[in-house]
Design a protein around this motif. Structure first.
Motif, PDB file in Angstrom:
ATOM      1  N   GLY A 128     -14.988  19.325 -44.434  1.00  0.00           N
ATOM      2  CA  GLY A 128     -16.305  18.781 -44.745  1.00  0.00           C
ATOM      3  C   GLY A 128     -16.553  17.462 -44.048  1.00  0.00           C
ATOM      4  O   GLY A 128     -17.654  17.202 -43.549  1.00  0.00           O
ATOM      5  N   CYS A 129     -15.537  16.618 -44.008  1.00  0.00           N
ATOM      6  CA  CYS A 129     -15.637  15.347 -43.278  1.00  0.00           C
ATOM      7  C   CYS A 129     -15.892  15.605 -41.801  1.00  0.00           C
ATOM      8  O   CYS A 129     -16.758  14.983 -41.187  1.00  0.00           O
ATOM      9  N   MET A 130     -15.147  16.549 -41.227  1.00  0.00           N
ATOM     10  CA  MET A 130     -15.330  16.891 -39.820  1.00  0.00           C
ATOM     11  C   MET A 130     -16.744  17.392 -39.566  1.00  0.00           C
ATOM     12  O   MET A 130     -17.374  17.045 -38.566  1.00  0.00           O
ATOM     13  N   ALA A 131     -17.253  18.211 -40.479  1.00  0.00           N
ATOM     14  CA  ALA A 131     -18.606  18.748 -40.323  1.00  0.00           C
ATOM     15  C   ALA A 131     -19.657  17.643 -40.329  1.00  0.00           C
ATOM     16  O   ALA A 131     -20.638  17.702 -39.581  1.00  0.00           O
ATOM     17  N   MET A 132     -19.468  16.614 -41.172  1.00  0.00           N
ATOM     18  CA  MET A 132     -20.431  15.518 -41.215  1.00  0.00           C
ATOM     19  C   MET A 132     -20.411  14.712 -39.923  1.00  0.00           C
ATOM     20  O   MET A 132     -21.459  14.306 -39.422  1.00  0.00           O
ATOM     21  N   HIS A 133     -19.224  14.485 -39.377  1.00  0.00           N
ATOM     22  CA  HIS A 133     -19.152  13.810 -38.073  1.00  0.00           C
ATOM     23  C   HIS A 133     -19.815  14.657 -36.996  1.00  0.00           C
ATOM     24  O   HIS A 133     -20.568  14.140 -36.151  1.00  0.00           O
ATOM     25  N   LEU A 134     -19.536  15.940 -37.015  1.00  0.00           N
ATOM     26  CA  LEU A 134     -20.077  16.835 -35.996  1.00  0.00           C
ATOM     27  C   LEU A 134     -21.602  16.867 -36.042  1.00  0.00           C
ATOM     28  O   LEU A 134     -22.272  16.741 -35.002  1.00  0.00           O
ATOM     29  N   ALA A 135     -22.159  17.005 -37.224  1.00  0.00           N
ATOM     30  CA  ALA A 135     -23.607  17.149 -37.347  1.00  0.00           C
ATOM     31  C   ALA A 135     -24.339  15.819 -37.233  1.00  0.00           C
ATOM     32  O   ALA A 135     -25.264  15.684 -36.419  1.00  0.00           O
ATOM     33  N   TYR A 136     -23.957  14.836 -38.021  1.00  0.00           N
ATOM     34  CA  TYR A 136     -24.753  13.622 -38.105  1.00  0.00           C
ATOM     35  C   TYR A 136     -24.548  12.665 -36.933  1.00  0.00           C
ATOM     36  O   TYR A 136     -25.395  11.815 -36.671  1.00  0.00           O
ATOM     37  N   ARG A 137     -23.456  12.831 -36.208  1.00  0.00           N
ATOM     38  CA  ARG A 137     -23.232  11.982 -35.032  1.00  0.00           C
ATOM     39  C   ARG A 137     -23.502  12.697 -33.722  1.00  0.00           C
ATOM     40  O   ARG A 137     -23.707  12.027 -32.695  1.00  0.00           O
ATOM     41  N   ASN A 138     -23.501  14.035 -33.752  1.00  0.00           N
ATOM     42  CA  ASN A 138     -23.594  14.772 -32.484  1.00  0.00           C
ATOM     43  C   ASN A 138     -24.649  15.870 -32.449  1.00  0.00           C
ATOM     44  O   ASN A 138     -25.161  16.179 -31.382  1.00  0.00           O
ATOM     45  N   HIS A 139     -24.971  16.455 -33.594  1.00  0.00           N
ATOM     46  CA  HIS A 139     -25.881  17.606 -33.603  1.00  0.00           C
ATOM     47  C   HIS A 139     -26.839  17.501 -34.781  1.00  0.00           C
ATOM     48  O   HIS A 139     -26.777  18.291 -35.726  1.00  0.00           O
ATOM     49  N   GLN A 140     -27.739  16.543 -34.724  1.00  0.00           N
ATOM     50  CA  GLN A 140     -28.662  16.326 -35.825  1.00  0.00           C
ATOM     51  C   GLN A 140     -29.762  17.376 -35.894  1.00  0.00           C
ATOM     52  O   GLN A 140     -30.629  17.317 -36.770  1.00  0.00           O
ATOM     53  N   ASP A 141     -29.702  18.366 -34.991  1.00  0.00           N
ATOM     54  CA  ASP A 141     -30.694  19.439 -34.998  1.00  0.00           C
ATOM     55  C   ASP A 141     -30.137  20.756 -35.535  1.00  0.00           C
ATOM     56  O   ASP A 141     -30.755  21.802 -35.368  1.00  0.00           O
ATOM     57  N   VAL A 142     -28.964  20.727 -36.196  1.00  0.00           N
ATOM     58  CA  VAL A 142     -28.472  21.945 -36.829  1.00  0.00           C
ATOM     59  C   VAL A 142     -29.246  22.185 -38.124  1.00  0.00           C
ATOM     60  O   VAL A 142     -29.972  21.318 -38.605  1.00  0.00           O
ATOM     61  N   ALA A 143     -29.059  23.383 -38.713  1.00  0.00           N
ATOM     62  CA  ALA A 143     -29.832  23.761 -39.899  1.00  0.00           C
ATOM     63  C   ALA A 143     -29.471  22.925 -41.116  1.00  0.00           C
ATOM     64  O   ALA A 143     -30.333  22.568 -41.920  1.00  0.00           O
ATOM     65  N   GLY A 144     -28.193  22.598 -41.267  1.00  0.00           N
ATOM     66  CA  GLY A 144     -27.766  21.844 -42.430  1.00  0.00           C
ATOM     67  C   GLY A 144     -26.275  21.669 -42.458  1.00  0.00           C
ATOM     68  O   GLY A 144     -25.547  22.192 -41.593  1.00  0.00           O
ATOM     69  N   VAL A 145     -25.800  20.930 -43.458  1.00  0.00           N
ATOM     70  CA  VAL A 145     -24.388  20.553 -43.574  1.00  0.00           C
ATOM     71  C   VAL A 145     -23.958  20.733 -45.020  1.00  0.00           C
ATOM     72  O   VAL A 145     -24.738  20.481 -45.946  1.00  0.00           O
ATOM     73  N   PHE A 146     -22.707  21.173 -45.227  1.00  0.00           N
ATOM     74  CA  PHE A 146     -22.165  21.183 -46.581  1.00  0.00           C
ATOM     75  C   PHE A 146     -20.762  20.596 -46.563  1.00  0.00           C
ATOM     76  O   PHE A 146     -20.018  20.735 -45.581  1.00  0.00           O
ATOM     77  N   ALA A 147     -20.418  19.895 -47.644  1.00  0.00           N
ATOM     78  CA  ALA A 147     -19.117  19.232 -47.752  1.00  0.00           C
ATOM     79  C   ALA A 147     -18.577  19.474 -49.164  1.00  0.00           C
ATOM     80  O   ALA A 147     -19.189  19.061 -50.144  1.00  0.00           O
ATOM     81  N   LEU A 148     -17.440  20.159 -49.250  1.00  0.00           N
ATOM     82  CA  LEU A 148     -16.839  20.533 -50.518  1.00  0.00           C
ATOM     83  C   LEU A 148     -15.550  19.752 -50.713  1.00  0.00           C
ATOM     84  O   LEU A 148     -14.634  19.864 -49.906  1.00  0.00           O
ATOM     85  N   SER A 149     -15.480  18.930 -51.746  1.00  0.00           N
ATOM     86  CA  SER A 149     -14.294  18.100 -52.026  1.00  0.00           C
ATOM     87  C   SER A 149     -13.915  17.264 -50.812  1.00  0.00           C
ATOM     88  O   SER A 149     -12.756  17.211 -50.410  1.00  0.00           O
TER      89      SER A 149
END
Length: 205
Positions: A128-149
């Protein structure tokens, strides 16, 4: 030695949609796990595969690398940490390398005909942490993000990216168990002040 973009093609397992493929979900496992391991765990929880009519689910596996919390032992982790704590610097070098590797995965979906705004990224724990870095720093045009625990370090580069952004950000779905003894609930809730920049909601793509 850490992986470099272009030198790594992530192993992955996939669950095909029941109907026409029009969206993709990239689900990142936690530290020490694997794509097949995460898929099996979800299947045990749901008593079936995570399947959708139109969404392909992709479970990539992080390449093994030295992991400082294991005293340099190799593990399937998306990036290194100086320690398992939210009160220390991020290991940005390894995070940024993996962002590039995962970008190749996103680009592959786009080349296959899936629009970027039809791709959802997320994960469990470190995933989930990796996904937030990937989306919010590099791909802010993806559909959405989820982070579990999952958690972000107190001075995370993700926060800096959110504060600098003046566009529409991907929506975030986050959940965290109060009985988690490894990733404390307080760590997971520490970035609530930043959710005014996001929309914490269930996502439909």
């Amino acid at each position: 030695m850490a992986a470099t973009s272009g030198s790594v093609r992530l192993q992955r397992c996939m669950v095909s949609p029941a109907g026409r493929h029009s969206a993709s979900l990239i689900f990142l496992h936690g530290s020490g796990d694997s794509g097949p391991g995460l898929r099996t765990w979800i299947e045990q929880v749901l008593n079936q595969d995570l399947t959708f009519q139109h969404i392909k689910v992709i479970y990539p596996t992080a390449p093994p690398r030295p992991y400082t919390p294991l005293k340099g032992g190799f593990s399937n982790v998306w990036f290194d940490r100086f320690k398992i704590s939210n009160d220390c610097p991020e290991h940005l070098e390894s995070i940024d390398v993996m962002c590039q590797v995962l970008t190749d995965l996103i680009d592959g979906e786009v080349k296959s005909g899936i629009k970027k705004n039809r791709i959802l990224v997320g994960g469990f724990s470190m995933g989930g942490c990796m996904a937030m870095h990937l989306a919010y720093r590099n791909h802010q045009d993806v559909a959405g993000v989820f982070a579990l625990s999952s958690f972000l370090n107190k001075t995370s580069a993700v926060y800096q990216a959110l504060q600098k952004s003046d566009g529409v950000l991907p929506e975030l779905f986050q959940c965290h168990g109060t009985a988690d003894e490894l990733v404390l609930h307080s760590w997971g809730s520490s970035y609530f002040p930043y959710t005014n920049l996001l929309l914490s909601t269930l996502l439909k793509i």
